[in-house]
Design a protein around this motif. Structure first.
Motif, PDB file in Angstrom:
ATOM      1  N   LYS A 180       0.825  -1.216   0.000  1.00  0.00           N
ATOM      2  CA  LYS A 180       0.000   0.000   0.000  1.00  0.00           C
ATOM      3  C   LYS A 180       0.860   1.267   0.000  1.00  0.00           C
ATOM      4  N   LYS A 181       2.176   1.071  -0.070  1.00  0.00           N
ATOM      5  CA  LYS A 181       3.160   2.167  -0.027  1.00  0.00           C
ATOM      6  C   LYS A 181       3.207   2.835   1.345  1.00  0.00           C
ATOM      7  N   GLU A 182       2.785   2.094   2.383  1.00  0.00           N
ATOM      8  CA  GLU A 182       2.893   2.569   3.755  1.00  0.00           C
ATOM      9  C   GLU A 182       4.272   2.199   4.285  1.00  0.00           C
ATOM     10  N   VAL A 183       4.897   3.107   5.001  1.00  0.00           N
ATOM     11  CA  VAL A 183       6.184   2.822   5.624  1.00  0.00           C
ATOM     12  C   VAL A 183       5.934   1.922   6.825  1.00  0.00           C
ATOM     13  N   VAL A 184       6.555   0.745   6.809  1.00  0.00           N
ATOM     14  CA  VAL A 184       6.402  -0.194   7.920  1.00  0.00           C
ATOM     15  C   VAL A 184       7.642  -0.217   8.804  1.00  0.00           C
ATOM     16  N   MET A 185       8.765   0.236   8.269  1.00  0.00           N
ATOM     17  CA  MET A 185      10.014   0.276   9.027  1.00  0.00           C
ATOM     18  C   MET A 185      10.916   1.337   8.414  1.00  0.00           C
ATOM     19  N   SER A 186      11.730   1.966   9.262  1.00  0.00           N
ATOM     20  CA  SER A 186      12.735   2.901   8.746  1.00  0.00           C
ATOM     21  C   SER A 186      13.951   2.875   9.655  1.00  0.00           C
ATOM     22  N   MET A 187      15.065   3.288   9.096  1.00  0.00           N
ATOM     23  CA  MET A 187      16.292   3.403   9.869  1.00  0.00           C
ATOM     24  C   MET A 187      17.330   4.176   9.067  1.00  0.00           C
ATOM     25  N   LYS A 188      18.358   4.613   9.741  1.00  0.00           N
ATOM     26  CA  LYS A 188      19.500   5.238   9.081  1.00  0.00           C
ATOM     27  C   LYS A 188      20.675   4.288   9.218  1.00  0.00           C
ATOM     28  N   MET A 189      21.366   4.067   8.103  1.00  0.00           N
ATOM     29  CA  MET A 189      22.481   3.120   8.065  1.00  0.00           C
ATOM     30  C   MET A 189      23.732   3.840   7.598  1.00  0.00           C
ATOM     31  N   VAL A 190      24.861   3.428   8.126  1.00  0.00           N
ATOM     32  CA  VAL A 190      26.162   3.955   7.709  1.00  0.00           C
ATOM     33  C   VAL A 190      26.947   2.800   7.098  1.00  0.00           C
ATOM     34  N   ASN A 191      27.577   3.064   5.956  1.00  0.00           N
ATOM     35  CA  ASN A 191      28.437   2.066   5.319  1.00  0.00           C
ATOM     36  C   ASN A 191      29.752   2.698   4.914  1.00  0.00           C
TER      37      ASN A 191
END
Length: 160
Positions: free
Chosen positions: A140-151
């Protein structure tokens, strides 16, 4: 859904290919009920992750994937599509992990990765540091999870 504008494929992707502001979308992966139950039994044995009958009376109304299962699914998509296969040097970690909505068996997940920052390492000029905002979206294009990642990512031209 695959909307990526990288100049090079993952097999030839280096630090210079991660441009701040670029948004890449990848996916999808189907959330399998048997996998949700198995992951729950193995790692997060809460009733709404492992027991279909008990989950019906939970606040979710049914079995949901553990947030850690959702993170593992995200990592698979992120690794296969976003990270360089030749220049990725690992990660010191992520920040601001959020599970915004429950993930149900049958959901289709995709990943949106936004390059927040890409800067050359001052102490190790052969590599750069890439900060990415990752969002996992359902069908449904709903955000279910988010985070910021460093590589850490090796540079194509380490002489700069």
């Amino acid at each position: 859904m695959n909307k990526s504008f990288f100049a090079h494929p993952a097999e030839d992707r280096y630090f210079e290919d991660y441009l701040p502001g670029d948004v890449h979308e990848f996916g999808s992966v189907a959330v399998d009920e048997a996998e949700v139950l198995e992951f729950g039994r193995r790692y997060v044995p809460l009733s709404y992750h492992v027991d279909k009958e008990a989950a019906k009376t939970s606040i979710y109304g049914g079995v949901i994937a553990s947030g850690w299962h959702t993170a593992a699914l995200m990592m698979r998509i992120y690794t296969e599509n976003y990270l360089s296969r030749v220049a990725n040097l690992g990660s010191p970690g992520g920040d601001e992990l959020r599970w915004d909505k429950p993930v149900f068996p049958g959901d289709e997940l995709c990943v949106r990765a936004t390059v927040l920052e890409a800067r050359r390492s001052e102490s190790r000029p052969d590599r750069g540091i890439v900060r990415t905002f990752i969002q996992v979206l359902n069908q449904k294009k709903e955000v279910v999870m988010s985070m910021k990642m460093v590589n850490f990512v090796r540079c194509r031209d380490s002489s700069q």
